[in-house]
Design a protein around this motif. Structure first.
Motif: not given
Length: 401
Positions: A358-384
């Motif tokens: 994730y390279k966007d701002k730290l604002d505590g908001k689940a915007g587009m970039q945050t959601r995509a980064a979470l998905g990438a993390y879930q892939k790498s961590a073997g989560l749904k």
């Protein structure tokens, strides 16, 4: 309490206010250069005091006051795009469409922006003019110019606000705004008034506070100036394929709608898209990750997003506009997902930043970039992989620290 102690405790605030007065006085040359007379400057700034309760300030010796927890970001979509609110505003919007038919037809002809879109902005911003904005605009922009996070921007807004008063565009009493200095029926910053203001009713002045034609035409002009494309919808609701990769739901991933359809996305309710529509470039938007409705968003979606950066704001405006011409709610209901506290989402953003996702701002908001980064993390961590901030993801990140 002794007099000395009282004086001591009163001093910092007094000193700060004296410094504020000095700061405002120092802006006279810029105001003069903008055509403000000395008499106007003195009249409007006399007794002006800062409002240290405003959000987004950097006050010495105090933690930064963040932007308020705006509804766009702390409510789940079903709470923000509330069916009862949409239905009420849509019914009223239909009446206003008849009442202001001549002005709205002129707006559509001149700017290529649908009447329903500008009406929806008016409805969302000030409840069709019923909502009384709570702040004195000049006080807001002066405070933000003095101790705000965006001092330079608000220094300009302060000068432009004085110019509006000097020209008699608005009286000080009517010059009300949001905490961020946005004013009028359709919520313009003073500088936006000068960039986008339109005198549609032909009375020789741009009046976004009392003239509905001027306010709506100015909103249309702002959209056009930001790149609005005539004849293009804001978005299409689609049913996503079961194997959708939610991490591609970012503006950077854009392809013709026909390509999305070939990949298994299906327009809802059997909607047929013309060849011209299918040629339109679009991005995938899934505001609740894989839950809730999915959309293919066009260039015009991102133009509305420049009016207000929240995806939920754009969905509200776009859907409200649609509901003025069709009674149908979203085809896919919002899921009952719960939003984590902003502090938890920000903790996730910090973790995602540390591991390079994730390279966007730290604002505590689940915007587009945050959601995509979470998905990438879930892939790498073997989560749904659902691209949604959940307790499970938070636990997984905490365990991996």
């Amino acid at each position: 309490m002794g007099a000395a102690a009282m004086l001591g405790s009163a001093q910092p605030a007094f000193a700060a206010d004296a410094a504020f007065t000095q700061f405002v006085a120092s802006l006279w040359p810029e105001a003069q250069a903008a055509g403000v007379s000395r008499a106007t400057f003195d009249r409007e700034t006399r007794g002006l005091e800062p409002d240290y309760k405003l959000p987004d300030l950097l006050l010495p010796g105090r933690p930064p006051t963040g932007a308020p927890a705006q509804a766009e970001f702390v409510q789940v979509p079903a709470d923000y795009v509330k069916e009862a609110s949409i239905a009420r505003l849509a019914a009223e919007g239909q009446k206003l469409m008849q009442k202001h038919r001549a002005a709205l037809s002129e707006i559509e002809k001149r700017f290529g922006v649908p009447a329903s879109i500008v009406l929806a902005i008016w409805g969302r911003e000030t409840d069709f003019g019923r909502y009384r904005l709570p702040y004195d605009t000049l006080r807001v922009v002066a405070t933000q110019a003095y101790v705000g996070r965006r001092k330079d921007q608000y220094r300009t807004e302060f000068i432009q606000a004085l110019k509006l008063l000097a020209e008699g565009a608005v009286t000080r009493k009517e010059f009300r705004s949001s905490w961020a200095g946005a004013t009028g029926y359709t919520q313009f910053l003073p500088s936006e008034y000068y960039k986008h203001g339109v005198d549609l009713d032909g009375d020789g002045r741009v009046d976004i506070w009392r003239s509905v034609p001027d306010a709506l035409a100015s909103a249309a002009q702002q959209l056009v100036n930001k790149g609005w494309q005539a004849g293009v919808r804001w978005a299409y609701e689609v049913k996503a394929p079961a194997n959708v990769d939610c991490t591609v739901g970012v503006p950077e991933v854009t392809k013709p709608i026909a390509e999305w359809l070939r990949a298994g996305f299906v327009p809802v309710r059997g909607q047929r898209l013309s060849a011209a529509e299918q040629a339109q470039p679009a991005s995938l938007l899934q505001v609740e990750g894989i839950y809730g409705p999915s959309f293919l968003t066009t260039k015009n979606y991102f133009v509305i997003k420049e009016y207000n950066f929240s995806d939920l704001y754009v969905l509200f405006v776009g859907h409200l506009a649609d509901r003025m011409t069709s009674p149908l709610p979203f085809a896919t209901p919002w899921s009952a997902s719960t939003q984590l506290r902003s502090a938890d989402v920000e903790a996730m953003q910090r973790h995602l930043t540390r591991i390079g996702l994730y390279k966007d701002k730290l604002d505590g908001k689940a915007g587009m970039q945050t959601r995509a980064a979470l998905g990438a993390y879930q892939k790498s961590a073997g989560l749904k992989v659902d691209c949604w901030p959940s307790e499970a993801v938070l636990r997984s990140m905490s365990g991996g620290r």
